[in-house]
Design a protein around this motif. Sequence first.
Motif, PDB file in Angstrom:
ATOM      1  N   VAL A 131      36.144  33.231  36.225  1.00 35.29           N
ATOM      2  CA  VAL A 131      35.968  34.339  37.164  1.00 35.29           C
ATOM      3  C   VAL A 131      36.620  35.586  36.579  1.00 35.29           C
ATOM      4  CG1 VAL A 131      36.489  35.212  39.472  1.00 35.29           C
ATOM      5  CG2 VAL A 131      35.867  32.800  39.157  1.00 35.29           C
ATOM      6  N   LEU A 132      35.866  36.680  36.543  1.00 35.38           N
ATOM      7  CA  LEU A 132      36.348  37.958  36.015  1.00 35.38           C
ATOM      8  C   LEU A 132      36.366  38.998  37.126  1.00 35.38           C
ATOM      9  CD1 LEU A 132      34.243  38.110  32.713  1.00 35.38           C
ATOM     10  CD2 LEU A 132      36.625  37.348  32.962  1.00 35.38           C
ATOM     11  N   HIS A 133      37.396  39.817  37.121  1.00 34.07           N
ATOM     12  CA  HIS A 133      37.453  40.951  38.055  1.00 34.07           C
ATOM     13  C   HIS A 133      38.554  41.893  37.582  1.00 34.07           C
ATOM     14  CE1 HIS A 133      36.921  43.265  41.665  1.00 34.07           C
ATOM     15  NE2 HIS A 133      38.154  43.031  42.086  1.00 34.07           N
ATOM     16  N   GLY A 134      38.143  42.935  36.852  1.00 36.01           N
ATOM     17  CA  GLY A 134      39.110  43.851  36.264  1.00 36.01           C
ATOM     18  C   GLY A 134      39.747  43.293  35.005  1.00 36.01           C
ATOM     19  N   ASN A 135      39.074  42.333  34.379  1.00 33.89           N
ATOM     20  CA  ASN A 135      39.588  41.744  33.149  1.00 33.89           C
ATOM     21  C   ASN A 135      38.429  41.233  32.304  1.00 33.89           C
ATOM     22  OD1 ASN A 135      39.169  39.688  35.152  1.00 33.89           O
ATOM     23  ND2 ASN A 135      40.355  38.260  33.920  1.00 33.89           N
ATOM     24  N   TRP A 156      33.400  41.781  29.978  1.00 32.39           N
ATOM     25  CA  TRP A 156      34.300  42.413  30.940  1.00 32.39           C
ATOM     26  C   TRP A 156      33.621  42.336  32.306  1.00 32.39           C
ATOM     27  CZ3 TRP A 156      39.184  43.954  29.975  1.00 32.39           C
ATOM     28  CH2 TRP A 156      39.854  44.644  30.984  1.00 32.39           C
ATOM     29  N   GLY A 157      34.391  42.046  33.341  1.00 32.18           N
ATOM     30  CA  GLY A 157      33.791  41.899  34.658  1.00 32.18           C
ATOM     31  C   GLY A 157      34.529  42.659  35.741  1.00 32.18           C
ATOM     32  N   VAL A 158      33.762  43.217  36.672  1.00 33.86           N
ATOM     33  CA  VAL A 158      34.300  43.871  37.874  1.00 33.86           C
ATOM     34  C   VAL A 158      33.345  43.578  39.027  1.00 33.86           C
ATOM     35  CG1 VAL A 158      34.903  46.035  39.016  1.00 33.86           C
ATOM     36  CG2 VAL A 158      35.461  45.713  36.598  1.00 33.86           C
ATOM     37  N   SER A 170      39.074  53.307  42.191  1.00 34.17           N
ATOM     38  CA  SER A 170      39.512  51.938  41.913  1.00 34.17           C
ATOM     39  C   SER A 170      38.593  51.274  40.898  1.00 34.17           C
ATOM     40  CB  SER A 170      39.544  51.121  43.202  1.00 34.17           C
ATOM     41  OG  SER A 170      40.469  51.653  44.125  1.00 34.17           O
ATOM     42  N   GLY A 171      37.291  51.535  41.030  1.00 36.30           N
ATOM     43  CA  GLY A 171      36.341  50.995  40.072  1.00 36.30           C
ATOM     44  C   GLY A 171      36.635  51.457  38.657  1.00 36.30           C
ATOM     45  N   ALA A 172      36.920  52.742  38.508  1.00 35.65           N
ATOM     46  CA  ALA A 172      37.221  53.289  37.180  1.00 35.65           C
ATOM     47  C   ALA A 172      38.465  52.636  36.591  1.00 35.65           C
ATOM     48  CB  ALA A 172      37.394  54.800  37.270  1.00 35.65           C
ATOM     49  N   GLU A 173      39.463  52.386  37.432  1.00 34.86           N
ATOM     50  CA  GLU A 173      40.688  51.740  36.948  1.00 34.86           C
ATOM     51  C   GLU A 173      40.409  50.323  36.453  1.00 34.86           C
ATOM     52  OE1 GLU A 173      43.349  51.947  40.252  1.00 34.86           O
ATOM     53  OE2 GLU A 173      43.718  54.112  40.023  1.00 34.86           O
ATOM     54  N   MET A 174      39.578  49.585  37.184  1.00 33.63           N
ATOM     55  CA  MET A 174      39.280  48.201  36.796  1.00 33.63           C
ATOM     56  C   MET A 174      38.367  48.135  35.576  1.00 33.63           C
ATOM     57  SD  MET A 174      38.964  46.105  40.389  1.00 33.63           S
ATOM     58  CE  MET A 174      37.761  47.212  41.168  1.00 33.63           C
ATOM     59  N   LEU A 175      37.637  49.211  35.303  1.00 37.67           N
ATOM     60  CA  LEU A 175      36.725  49.261  34.158  1.00 37.67           C
ATOM     61  C   LEU A 175      37.375  49.844  32.909  1.00 37.67           C
ATOM     62  CD1 LEU A 175      33.693  50.534  36.201  1.00 37.67           C
ATOM     63  CD2 LEU A 175      33.654  48.419  34.855  1.00 37.67           C
ATOM     64  N   ALA A 176      38.602  50.329  33.034  1.00 43.54           N
ATOM     65  CA  ALA A 176      39.236  51.079  31.946  1.00 43.54           C
ATOM     66  C   ALA A 176      39.383  50.250  30.671  1.00 43.54           C
ATOM     67  CB  ALA A 176      40.602  51.596  32.392  1.00 43.54           C
ATOM     68  N   GLY A 177      39.572  48.945  30.809  1.00 45.66           N
ATOM     69  CA  GLY A 177      39.785  48.111  29.631  1.00 45.66           C
ATOM     70  C   GLY A 177      38.526  47.539  29.017  1.00 45.66           C
ATOM     71  N   CYS A 178      37.376  47.940  29.508  1.00 45.79           N
ATOM     72  CA  CYS A 178      36.111  47.380  29.009  1.00 45.79           C
ATOM     73  C   CYS A 178      35.948  47.683  27.517  1.00 45.79           C
ATOM     74  CB  CYS A 178      34.945  47.970  29.794  1.00 45.79           C
ATOM     75  SG  CYS A 178      33.324  47.328  29.302  1.00 45.79           S
ATOM     76  N   PRO A 179      35.667  46.661  26.708  1.00 45.87           N
ATOM     77  CA  PRO A 179      35.469  46.898  25.276  1.00 45.87           C
ATOM     78  C   PRO A 179      34.087  47.474  24.992  1.00 45.87           C
ATOM     79  CG  PRO A 179      35.106  44.595  25.764  1.00 45.87           C
ATOM     80  CD  PRO A 179      35.541  45.228  27.056  1.00 45.87           C
TER      81      PRO A 179
END
Length: 205
Positions: free
Chosen positions: A81-85, A99-101, A121-130
């Motif tokens: 399960v992915l969510h912000g990671n 990467w999942g959100v 909040s969405g942008a914060e959780m997507l910030a680490g997307c490769p």
Amino acid sequence: MKVLCFSDLHRDKDAALRLVEMSKGADVVIGAGDFANQHQGLADTLEILRAIELPSFLVPGNGETVDELADASREWKSAVVLHGNGTTATTSTGSVELWGVGGGIPVTPFGAWSYDFDEESGAEMLAGCPSGGILVVHSPPINTVDHDSSGRIRGSQSIRDCVERCSPKLVVCGHIHSDWGKQVSVGDSLVVNAGPSGVIVDVDV
């Protein structure tokens, strides 16, 4: 790499059974949220889907929380399960970063039961997307496969910004039922509103 993509099962056991059969022609499975109906019946489809032994990657929809999905999928041994990671999928055909959100982005009009997030909040959780991987989201990028039954655009700006910044090979989403099965390109990224029927997409790795 053959990727089986689906979303929005909403407790449809027949659709889940068909996806188990479809998975025999895939290398990786992606479920883009809304396994439940308003937090009810989450186990209905997951009990069927856990027969899939391929690497499987899930995000919550707006109909279940990430904690609910993690608990319900505990017996699905090959599922993550992915969510912000993110994580890496490795198969005999190669490796790809994911990467999942999950959740509804932006906040939906459905009320308190809906598992939603604002664009910030969405942008914060997507910030680490490769860059150059696979992005799994429940909500579509804005102005892609996100037209509701009245033609109104319902997607997410923060997800669109992430797609344009990271150029994932594949974006798997759902949420907007009237655009199920549709595919568009944003730059070099293929965006698929998967829907419960599922679709197998070839990804170069």
